[in-house]
Write a protein that holds these residues in place. Structure first.
Motif, PDB file in Angstrom:
ATOM      1  N   TYR A 154       0.839  -1.202   0.000  1.00  0.00           N
ATOM      2  CA  TYR A 154       0.000   0.000   0.000  1.00  0.00           C
ATOM      3  C   TYR A 154       0.874   1.252   0.000  1.00  0.00           C
ATOM      4  O   TYR A 154       2.032   1.224   0.415  1.00  0.00           O
ATOM      5  CB  TYR A 154      -0.895   0.049   1.256  1.00  0.00           C
ATOM      6  CG  TYR A 154      -2.221  -0.661   1.070  1.00  0.00           C
ATOM      7  CD1 TYR A 154      -2.278  -2.050   1.017  1.00  0.00           C
ATOM      8  CD2 TYR A 154      -3.408   0.050   0.944  1.00  0.00           C
ATOM      9  CE1 TYR A 154      -3.486  -2.711   0.838  1.00  0.00           C
ATOM     10  CE2 TYR A 154      -4.626  -0.604   0.771  1.00  0.00           C
ATOM     11  CZ  TYR A 154      -4.649  -1.978   0.721  1.00  0.00           C
ATOM     12  OH  TYR A 154      -5.847  -2.626   0.545  1.00  0.00           O
ATOM     13  N   VAL A 169      -9.226   7.019   0.419  1.00  0.00           N
ATOM     14  CA  VAL A 169      -8.865   5.638   0.729  1.00  0.00           C
ATOM     15  C   VAL A 169      -9.378   4.715  -0.358  1.00  0.00           C
ATOM     16  O   VAL A 169     -10.478   4.886  -0.871  1.00  0.00           O
ATOM     17  CB  VAL A 169      -9.402   5.254   2.124  1.00  0.00           C
ATOM     18  CG1 VAL A 169     -10.907   5.342   2.177  1.00  0.00           C
ATOM     19  CG2 VAL A 169      -8.941   3.867   2.531  1.00  0.00           C
ATOM     20  N   ASP A 170      -8.531   3.771  -0.722  1.00  0.00           N
ATOM     21  CA  ASP A 170      -8.871   2.819  -1.783  1.00  0.00           C
ATOM     22  C   ASP A 170      -8.461   1.429  -1.309  1.00  0.00           C
ATOM     23  O   ASP A 170      -7.365   1.237  -0.762  1.00  0.00           O
ATOM     24  CB  ASP A 170      -8.096   3.204  -3.056  1.00  0.00           C
ATOM     25  CG  ASP A 170      -8.537   2.411  -4.285  1.00  0.00           C
ATOM     26  OD1 ASP A 170      -9.332   1.452  -4.135  1.00  0.00           O
ATOM     27  OD2 ASP A 170      -8.089   2.755  -5.387  1.00  0.00           O
ATOM     28  N   GLY A 171      -9.369   0.477  -1.470  1.00  0.00           N
ATOM     29  CA  GLY A 171      -8.986  -0.926  -1.275  1.00  0.00           C
ATOM     30  C   GLY A 171      -8.791  -1.361   0.159  1.00  0.00           C
ATOM     31  O   GLY A 171      -7.936  -2.187   0.436  1.00  0.00           O
ATOM     32  N   TYR A 191      -8.265  10.325  -8.103  1.00  0.00           N
ATOM     33  CA  TYR A 191      -8.579  10.775  -6.738  1.00  0.00           C
ATOM     34  C   TYR A 191      -8.485  12.297  -6.658  1.00  0.00           C
ATOM     35  O   TYR A 191      -9.368  12.963  -6.108  1.00  0.00           O
ATOM     36  CB  TYR A 191      -7.591  10.208  -5.704  1.00  0.00           C
ATOM     37  CG  TYR A 191      -7.376   8.718  -5.674  1.00  0.00           C
ATOM     38  CD1 TYR A 191      -8.369   7.817  -6.036  1.00  0.00           C
ATOM     39  CD2 TYR A 191      -6.150   8.193  -5.247  1.00  0.00           C
ATOM     40  CE1 TYR A 191      -8.136   6.445  -5.983  1.00  0.00           C
ATOM     41  CE2 TYR A 191      -5.918   6.836  -5.180  1.00  0.00           C
ATOM     42  CZ  TYR A 191      -6.904   5.959  -5.554  1.00  0.00           C
ATOM     43  OH  TYR A 191      -6.661   4.623  -5.488  1.00  0.00           O
ATOM     44  N   TYR A 197     -12.933   4.464  -2.274  1.00  0.00           N
ATOM     45  CA  TYR A 197     -13.033   3.619  -3.459  1.00  0.00           C
ATOM     46  C   TYR A 197     -12.821   2.185  -2.999  1.00  0.00           C
ATOM     47  O   TYR A 197     -11.836   1.914  -2.300  1.00  0.00           O
ATOM     48  CB  TYR A 197     -11.945   3.982  -4.480  1.00  0.00           C
ATOM     49  CG  TYR A 197     -11.898   5.450  -4.848  1.00  0.00           C
ATOM     50  CD1 TYR A 197     -12.492   5.911  -6.023  1.00  0.00           C
ATOM     51  CD2 TYR A 197     -11.279   6.371  -4.017  1.00  0.00           C
ATOM     52  CE1 TYR A 197     -12.456   7.258  -6.358  1.00  0.00           C
ATOM     53  CE2 TYR A 197     -11.236   7.722  -4.342  1.00  0.00           C
ATOM     54  CZ  TYR A 197     -11.822   8.150  -5.516  1.00  0.00           C
ATOM     55  OH  TYR A 197     -11.791   9.488  -5.847  1.00  0.00           O
ATOM     56  N   LEU A 205      -3.859   9.856   2.306  1.00  0.00           N
ATOM     57  CA  LEU A 205      -4.149   8.928   1.217  1.00  0.00           C
ATOM     58  C   LEU A 205      -3.709   7.528   1.610  1.00  0.00           C
ATOM     59  O   LEU A 205      -2.578   7.328   2.058  1.00  0.00           O
ATOM     60  CB  LEU A 205      -3.420   9.342  -0.067  1.00  0.00           C
ATOM     61  CG  LEU A 205      -3.478   8.308  -1.217  1.00  0.00           C
ATOM     62  CD1 LEU A 205      -4.893   8.194  -1.776  1.00  0.00           C
ATOM     63  CD2 LEU A 205      -2.500   8.664  -2.324  1.00  0.00           C
ATOM     64  N   ILE A 206      -4.604   6.564   1.439  1.00  0.00           N
ATOM     65  CA  ILE A 206      -4.277   5.153   1.626  1.00  0.00           C
ATOM     66  C   ILE A 206      -4.774   4.432   0.388  1.00  0.00           C
ATOM     67  O   ILE A 206      -5.976   4.454   0.109  1.00  0.00           O
ATOM     68  CB  ILE A 206      -4.982   4.570   2.873  1.00  0.00           C
ATOM     69  CG1 ILE A 206      -4.686   5.412   4.117  1.00  0.00           C
ATOM     70  CG2 ILE A 206      -4.585   3.110   3.095  1.00  0.00           C
ATOM     71  CD1 ILE A 206      -5.538   5.023   5.340  1.00  0.00           C
ATOM     72  N   CYS A 207      -3.877   3.823  -0.375  1.00  0.00           N
ATOM     73  CA  CYS A 207      -4.343   3.082  -1.549  1.00  0.00           C
ATOM     74  C   CYS A 207      -3.341   1.998  -1.922  1.00  0.00           C
ATOM     75  O   CYS A 207      -2.165   2.090  -1.591  1.00  0.00           O
ATOM     76  CB  CYS A 207      -4.621   4.010  -2.725  1.00  0.00           C
ATOM     77  SG  CYS A 207      -3.174   4.552  -3.632  1.00  0.00           S
ATOM     78  N   PRO A 208      -3.809   0.955  -2.581  1.00  0.00           N
ATOM     79  CA  PRO A 208      -2.893  -0.105  -2.991  1.00  0.00           C
ATOM     80  C   PRO A 208      -1.867   0.443  -3.989  1.00  0.00           C
ATOM     81  O   PRO A 208      -2.218   1.253  -4.853  1.00  0.00           O
ATOM     82  CB  PRO A 208      -3.810  -1.124  -3.679  1.00  0.00           C
ATOM     83  CG  PRO A 208      -5.189  -0.795  -3.234  1.00  0.00           C
ATOM     84  CD  PRO A 208      -5.199   0.679  -2.988  1.00  0.00           C
TER      85      PRO A 208
END
Lengths: 357, 357
Positions: A321, B315-317, A344, B297, A331-334
């Motif tokens: 991540y 935030v994603d995933g 985003y 998302y 921001l938190i995302c894969p």
């Protein structure tokens, strides 16, 4: 004489929210080394080009950031673009400005937000490049020897050799898909397009006149404009009228006197969080923490970015991540979704306003 | 006369980092309603007990928070514990203090950090409880009718009926495992232990004298100590000398005149992020956002807590995670690991210092 142009007007939106329109990536201490990418770019070129012949070109809004990060740079060495028009107009202006100082100038043009780990190799390549363009009417670009079939870079196919390291360019290519990237990588003919250019000022202007007259003619001026107090007013008129286009599209892909110098300077364009992850030292859990305070459990393959040096991140159960925290955005995302960051940003600015850009 | 004691000295460490030792859970607007849990507790009881007979008891360090959140509460209604000794010493002191004001007082004692959604049902139960303890020498506790086989609550087994809603207590139990919780739930005999008590001051002191003399004797004082300017000095001596023990262990599990009143007031102890998640309104993705600005998302089953009202979370995933962000700590962990939060806090304070507690 030899000059250097450091382009530092980009917005670095792929690194949002760490990179913000009011403080883009090049103005951040991105590697946690204590120096920003811009400062590192300046430090790197100084052994080859003296400070008085290094020209910074950036958007006007970043003038305070440059003064703050490079307090020794004189105001006259900073060119402030009134608007964003990509690299072709930027380079055209900087070249006219430098030719007014020295009509015989040779110029290295480089971005301010890339990582180079082998500085000596880089400087030797720039030095050889200067020598080449000083004896050939050549538009030279640095091509990075690929270390993997990367899909996030443009490639340059090299053709007939000119010197030991310098070849004619056969083609420029867009970012390939993985299959094509593997073919490029295995062929040995393809190099990564670094965005670093070396040429004589004259050759550059000739090329623009021939291949991009709509930009070239905007910067034609009577003597006594460039490097005088009339320059700003002239540019404020000329610059916004230019098309927004990169030097690659405007010139390099069209000209016939284009050369590429192969070099392996431990380079990354740091274009994405994934690239940052690849090029940064990892802790024993395989996370990149950029010197921020992390307490992690069952967490690996992540990159953490924290703008507040006094803040700690406690994280459990994340794999691959991106966690990027700033004063006003988290921001938190894969990592595999990093190409969605532009979406985003777009969604956030449409919903909540431009202050989050 | 009828009094209410609101206990508000807890540290709420299971909600770290939103709940901090300098501003625990009861002082937070935890449900995003605009009122803190403490304020909601005060608002709730006011229709039944007038402000001048509501006593707050808390750790001395929280006095400023109470003044700030409940500016109308008089200083004389706030008892400040010099140290933390769990609920038994806290209740013993508050009872002595109230009996000095009114030797015939009946008292409802309640935590300040629980959620109650059906206020009328709750108040009717308190009212019935007052009536019961005013005509019986009883130690009464509210028992919540379970809605599920919850493993995070203690249970009370009810025995012989005393009134329509009030039974003798057969046993108090620790938090059960899931198998046992299912048996409790299906039996219909077990109620959740709410931590809300009602008794006459006299019955409480009698019970303590009999079952917990080591606390009872610490608070025995000559007349003219409680509710005078000598009280603080006396308490600063007596209180720290008490064992640290809950009223359940010290008294309720030992006494024979213990009763439970069954009630279904839409109650949660909000003891964990998971409980908060269960009891909070969810957005259409099934996330609890507590009024903070979220752009999500492919994210569901998460609870987000953000101390900065101007900050956004993108935030994603994430599925079933806790994301709790404050000025100096960011926590990201799976909801299923929430029992590890105490470990995180411990690790952080040992590594980085107590300022993060």
């Amino acid at each position: 004489m030899r000059y250097c142009v450091i382009m530092c007007g980009g917005v670095g939106s792929r690194f949002w929210p760490a990179s913000r329109s009011y403080r883009p990536k090049q103005f951040l201490d991105f590697m946690g080394t204590g120096r920003t990418l811009l400062q590192m770019t300046y430090d790197r070129i100084l052994p080859l080009v003296p400070a008085e012949r290094i020209i910074f070109i950036t958007n006007a809004e970043y003038a305070p950031l440059i003064s703050q990060q490079l307090p020794d740079v004189k105001e006259e060495n900073i060119l402030l673009e009134p608007t964003r028009r990509n690299t072709a107009p930027c380079i055209a202006w900087a070249t006219h400005h430098i030719l007014a100082l020295d009509p015989e100038a040779s110029i290295a043009v480089m971005p301010s937000d890339h990582l180079i780990t082998r500085e000596r190799v880089f400087l030797e390549a720039i030095e050889r490049g200067f020598e080449f363009v000083e004896s050939n009417s050549a538009l030279l670009t640095l091509g990075i020897k690929p270390s993997r079939p990367e899909i996030n870079y443009g490639y340059i196919q090299s053709g007939a050799p000119a010197t030991a390291n310098i070849n004619r360019v056969k083609t420029f290519t867009e970012k390939p898909n993985l299959e094509l990237a593997k073919i490029f990588f295995n062929s040995g003919e393809f190099l990564w397009n670094s965005g670093v250019f070396i040429w004589s000022g004259k050759a550059l202007l000739q090329g623009l006149e021939e291949h991009c007259p709509e930009i070239a003619r905007r910067f034609e001026a009577e003597p006594g404009i460039y490097c005088t107090d009339k320059e700003a007013a002239f540019i404020n008129e000329a610059f916004p009228a230019c098309p927004c286009i990169s030097i690659d599209y405007a010139l390099m892909e069209k000209a016939t006197n284009v050369y590429v110098e192969e070099v392996d300077p431990g380079w990354s364009d740091l274009g994405t969080w994934g690239a940052l992850y690849e090029h940064s030292p990892k802790n024993r859990m395989g996370n990149v923490t950029q010197e921020c305070a992390i307490m992690s459990y069952d967490t690996s393959g992540c990159v953490f970015s924290e703008s507040n040096p006094k803040k700690i991140i406690v994280v459990d159960g994340l794999k691959d991540y991106i966690v990027a925290d700033t004063d006003d955005v988290l921001l938190i995302c894969p990592m595999s979704n990093e190409q969605k960051i532009k979406q985003y940003v777009n969604d956030v600015s449409q919903t909540l306003g431009e202050k989050y850009l």
